[in-house]
Design a protein around this motif. Structure first.
Motif, PDB file in Angstrom:
ATOM      1  N   CYS A  61      -3.317   5.304  -0.493  1.00 56.24           N
ATOM      2  CA  CYS A  61      -3.615   4.411   0.258  1.00 56.24           C
ATOM      3  C   CYS A  61      -3.097   3.751   1.475  1.00 56.24           C
ATOM      4  O   CYS A  61      -2.233   2.829   1.061  1.00 56.24           O
ATOM      5  CB  CYS A  61      -3.650   2.976  -0.860  1.00 56.24           C
ATOM      6  N   THR A  62      -2.835   4.694   2.276  1.00 52.99           N
ATOM      7  CA  THR A  62      -2.386   4.640   3.339  1.00 52.99           C
ATOM      8  C   THR A  62      -2.882   3.874   4.849  1.00 52.99           C
ATOM      9  O   THR A  62      -2.196   4.596   5.743  1.00 52.99           O
ATOM     10  CB  THR A  62      -1.450   5.487   3.225  1.00 52.99           C
ATOM     11  N   THR A  87       1.409  -1.053   0.025  1.00 54.95           N
ATOM     12  CA  THR A  87      -0.325   0.250   0.069  1.00 54.95           C
ATOM     13  C   THR A  87       0.891   1.067  -0.101  1.00 54.95           C
ATOM     14  O   THR A  87       2.227   0.889   1.102  1.00 54.95           O
ATOM     15  CB  THR A  87      -0.791   0.129   1.384  1.00 54.95           C
ATOM     16  N   ILE A 132      -2.036   0.360  -4.078  1.00 54.78           N
ATOM     17  CA  ILE A 132      -2.319  -0.462  -3.918  1.00 54.78           C
ATOM     18  C   ILE A 132      -2.012  -1.471  -5.188  1.00 54.78           C
ATOM     19  O   ILE A 132      -2.491  -1.388  -5.922  1.00 54.78           O
ATOM     20  CB  ILE A 132      -3.640  -1.516  -2.940  1.00 54.78           C
ATOM     21  N   SER A 181      -6.447  -0.145   3.237  1.00 57.40           N
ATOM     22  CA  SER A 181      -6.061  -0.852   2.664  1.00 57.40           C
ATOM     23  C   SER A 181      -5.153  -1.440   2.783  1.00 57.40           C
ATOM     24  O   SER A 181      -4.629  -2.650   2.345  1.00 57.40           O
ATOM     25  CB  SER A 181      -4.925   0.723   1.488  1.00 57.40           C
TER      26      SER A 181
END
Length: 874
Positions: A527-528, A510, A515, A532
């Motif tokens: 997407c952290t 991610t 991702i 995710s």
């Protein structure tokens, strides 16, 4: 109800480890509201005496004059307790410079209950402080009843809970896949297994279908040499009566495809009883089985995998007369037993007072209002299922080896990995063939309450037996590396994932850009965060996970994992201050440290960053620290190596992996495309961190060197991270830099790449503090020869304000006013910046959101270059 004059600024369910706790908690930022008076306090304690003594669970004293919102914490905790889903801790925190605001933290066991408890607490406080105060007492019972209903709707079944508890004791992680269902994932990635009640992902639908067809099950078992009762399937009363007549003696009548003892009648003698039993069975199935009744006791044997895990003697629901009470009163008294509940919510199930029980009593010569002699045992069911009120006694140690083998063969014949084998015989310590006993059913999804919590005998950990069958000695985890820090997270994460993939592992990673699963982008965007991470850990394709873990995700939802094998903290510097209650770099370091503190194997820390170095003292016992440094003579690194620790550092142009005994070169920086010919020191630092993480994860030097030398930081593999383009002899660096440290690093890189001038086209998001934006401008003024300021993501600021602050900071440096230009439109800013460049110069386009913006800016005058950039971006 009304609400008190309290404003909810934030409400967050922190589902994973977070700044406040390692377990889930609700965080609410509240402000305003009146002070508590003696009248409010008295009425509240009268309604909820469990709030006494007059303090919150965190210890805060709740006295007259206390802000009403300070009662939110104890109210939410007490309401959760009364709902049957208690949280384990809570606290109320002051908010700097806001005397009427509080940050309330309440742990929870069930998220929907916590949310409902918060709503109820605020409504209750509003009613107590308003005109409706006199109605509150009569409402509280309804409030608690509603909360209990929410808790029951989301409760985990007893059998499922036993399996989950066993998994957690083994360190196996779990993910609830549906909030209102008992569907769980155990383990992560390629090692995961799924569980619903006691049905596993290995339970085939064909096997479950066979088990639900009792006649087909009997046929297959008979073919396999397993003793079963003779019988047949019927579809009418007349057929049932004829079948019973052919069998002779007592018969059992049951639905073809029901479960949990529903519709089963045993010991039927004569056409009338068979007819009644048929009618009862017909309620649950269109087809009914009539079979010979085996005399004896009812036993349940649990098979998990290829072995018997437990066995119980199941006794029908019964009461023992006291010579005073009626049978109805005896049943009602037994149903008040705290161990009994509705359905499968408790260890035992309440005994139903229904027509079936009445019929069983009638055969014993009694009715509900009879008072039998003291000591008499009165059965209330013909079957002994726990789901209809039965009890159980453990008999596991009594099973002969032949019976064990027969039960395993029965489960394997049907095709079940977890099965409940129902046996009827006189004595379970003897083989079935010795006593005309047999197997009457094979059940998919068997309940395990009877084994976990027998009424008599030794408790058997049936949940652990199921976990053992699923995982063996494995903990179900895939290797997981979590990467955090202010700058460099995406590049470092992708470097680690690339090396692991080159070594043959299917990776999931991610990042701020999306991702990636085994190199393929599966979701674009930032997407952290929590969701995710769960996406990667839920993917059955992933063998090695690398999770970029940002400040925002930690603060908004907590971590998406309970622990990681390796944590990497790259650096901590000014960014996002003033947001989410984080005001200082020290507080930001505490957020980043959440990741380090969840490491179980090793933590990689920047030896040149004081905030990172300080984290080493607050790690879990036994966790290794590995330092990295661009300075081979860094004193923190040297002391660590002298004490026997490991580190990775830069010696001249070589990356070196070292411990107290050996210092071994990995590769030269010029062999790494990400270093931009050795000019990008911040990417060299990222590579050092990646090498340390990979070494901690067990990769060898050749694998690490091969991966670092083949990773390319272009728009396809590492978007917006030092992506380099040539525009008519001008080198253009497109980078995501958006804070002071990142601007200083990218300017240093650009300066190392040219003997000419360095032009910056810069911006920053508008949600940063004025002082931080001005400081970014000062850094840009010191790092670039020419500066063009544009705007992007103003986030509430009026047009021009953010750019004006950046320009003000730049003009406070040696940069002359004429070299600082403001052009709010991005495309015009890029064109203006390129117009300032000569061949050999370097232009840095920072705070970039897409390389396609560069192409669009070039299109009117340099269409061929624009098309080339677009082609490279795909």
């Amino acid at each position: 109800m009304c609400r008190p004059d309290v404003t909810i600024h934030e409400k967050r369910f922190l589902r994973g480890p977070n700044l406040h706790s390692a377990t889930p908690c609700l965080m609410i930022l509240l402000e305003g509201g009146p002070a508590v008076t003696d009248g409010i306090r008295t009425r509240l304690l009268a309604m909820l005496p469990g709030l006494a003594p007059l303090s919150a669970p965190s210890g805060a004293q709740l006295v007259d004059g206390t802000l009403l919102l300070e009662w939110v914490e104890p109210l939410v905790m007490e309401l959760q307790r009364l709902a049957g889903a208690p949280g384990q801790f809570s606290r109320t925190l002051m908010v700097p410079a806001r005397p009427h605001a509080r940050r309330v933290i309440c742990a929870y066991a069930c998220e929907p209950v916590a949310g409902a408890a918060l709503t109820a607490a605020l409504d209750l406080l509003g009613a107590l402080s308003g005109a409706q105060a006199h109605d509150s007492a009569q409402d509280i019972d309804a409030v608690i009843a509603a909360l209990r209903e929410v808790a029951e709707d989301h409760a985990i079944g007893t059998s499922t809970d036993a399996v989950l508890a066993a998994a957690h004791r083994r360190g196996i992680p779990s993910i609830r896949l549906q909030e209102d269902a008992n569907l769980f994932q155990l383990g992560w990635g390629a090692r995961q297994r799924r569980l619903q009640a006691t049905i596993t992902g290995a339970t085939s639908s064909i096997a479950a279908s066979i088990a639900s067809d009792k006649q087909l099950t009997k046929t297959l078992l008979e073919q396999a040499g397993v003793p079963v009762p003779a019988g047949s399937t019927v579809t009418s009363v007349e057929e049932a009566q004829r079948a019973a007549l052919r069998l002779g003696g007592l018969v059992a009548v049951k639905p073809l495809d029901a479960n949990q003892g529903k519709g089963v009648t045993t010991m039927c003698a004569g056409p009338d009883e068979v007819a009644r039993a048929y009618g009862h069975a017909r309620r649950y199935s269109r087809q009914v089985i009539v079979e010979r009744h085996f005399a004896g006791r009812d036993y349940r044997v649990l098979v998990t995998g290829k072995k018997v895990a437990a066995a119980s003697w199941r006794r029908p629901p019964h009461v023992i007369a006291d010579g005073v009470s009626t049978i109805r009163e005896l049943v009602e008294l037994e149903n008040r037993n705290p161990a009994r509940g509705d359905g499968h919510t408790n260890i035992l199930t309440k005994i139903p007072l229904d027509d079936i029980a009445e019929g069983v009593l009638a055969r014993q010569g009694y009715g509900w209002d009879a008072v039998p002699p003291a000591g008499m045992t009165l059965e209330l069911r013909g079957n002994a299922n726990l789901s209809t009120g039965g009890t159980a006694e453990d008999v596991t140690d009594l099973l002969p080896e032949e019976t064990r083998a027969t039960c395993v063969r029965a489960a394997r014949t049907v095709g079940l990995d977890v099965a409940g084998i129902d046996i009827v015989c006189e004595d379970i310590s003897r083989t079935m063939r010795e006593q005309n006993g047999g197997i009457i059913e094979v059940n998919a999804a068997p309940g395990i309450r009877m084994h976990q919590y027998p009424s008599r005998g030794k408790a058997r950990d049936a949940g652990d037996a199921i976990v053992e069958a699923l995982f063996g000695a494995s903990d179900g985890r895939i290797p997981l590396v979590a990467v955090t820090g202010t700058n460099g997270k995406t590049t470092t994460s992708l470097l680690i994932a690339h090396c692991a993939r080159e070594a043959g592992l299917a990776t999931g990673v991610t990042t701020t850009e999306g991702i990636y699963i085994d190199g393929q982008l599966t979701a674009a965007g930032d997407c952290t965060g929590y969701h995710s991470a769960r996406s990667i850990l839920s993917s059955p394709d992933v063998e090695f996970a690398v999770l970029e873990t940002a400040r925002g995700g930690i603060l908004k939802r907590g971590l998406g994992f309970d622990r990681c094998d390796v944590a990497v903290v790259l650096n901590v510097s000014v960014d996002h201050l003033g947001l989410d209650g984080i005001e200082t770099v020290g507080e930001l370091a505490r957020v980043k440290a959440v990741v380090a503190q969840r490491a179980s194997g090793a933590v990689v820390l920047n030896a040149e960053d004081e905030h990172c170095v300080a984290m080493a003292a607050r790690l879990a016992d036994g966790v290794e620290v590995i330092y990295f440094s661009l300075d081979a003579d860094n004193p923190v690194l040297l002391r660590h190596l002298q004490r026997g620790g490991r580190g990775v550092y830069l010696q001249d142009t070589a990356l070196v992996l070292a411990d107290s005994k050996r210092h071994q070169a990995l590769l030269d920086v010029h062999a790494m495309p990400v270093s931009l010919g050795g000019c990008s020191r911040f990417n060299i630092a990222n590579a050092l961190a990646a090498a340390a993480a990979l070494a901690a994860a067990g990769f060898g030097r050749p694998e690490i060197a091969a991966g670092l030398s083949s990773f390319v930081s272009d728009n396809k593999h590492n978007p917006l991270r030092s992506n380099v383009f040539d525009v008519d002899g001008v080198t253009v660096i497109v980078d995501y830099a958006h804070n002071a440290a990142a601007y200083a690093a990218v300017a240093e890189t650009a300066r190392a790449m040219t003997r000419g001038r360095v032009v910056g086209v810069v911006a920053t998001p508008g949600d940063r503090r004025d002082v931080d934006i001005v400081n970014m401008g000062r850094v840009c003024g010191a790092g670039f020869d020419e500066l063009v300021v544009f705007e992007v993501l103003n986030r509430g600021r009026p047009d021009g304000q953010t750019a004006a602050l950046l320009a003000r900071g730049a003009r406070r440096t040696r940069m002359e006013r004429r070299h600082v230009r403001v052009e709010l439109d991005l495309y015009e800013a890029l064109r203006r910046g390129l117009a300032l460049c000569r061949r050999g110069d370097v232009l840095v386009y920072a705070s970039a959101t897409s390389v396609l913006d560069l192409a669009e800016a070039l299109r009117p005058t340099r269409s061929e270059i624009a098309q080339r950039i677009e082609a490279d971006a795909i």
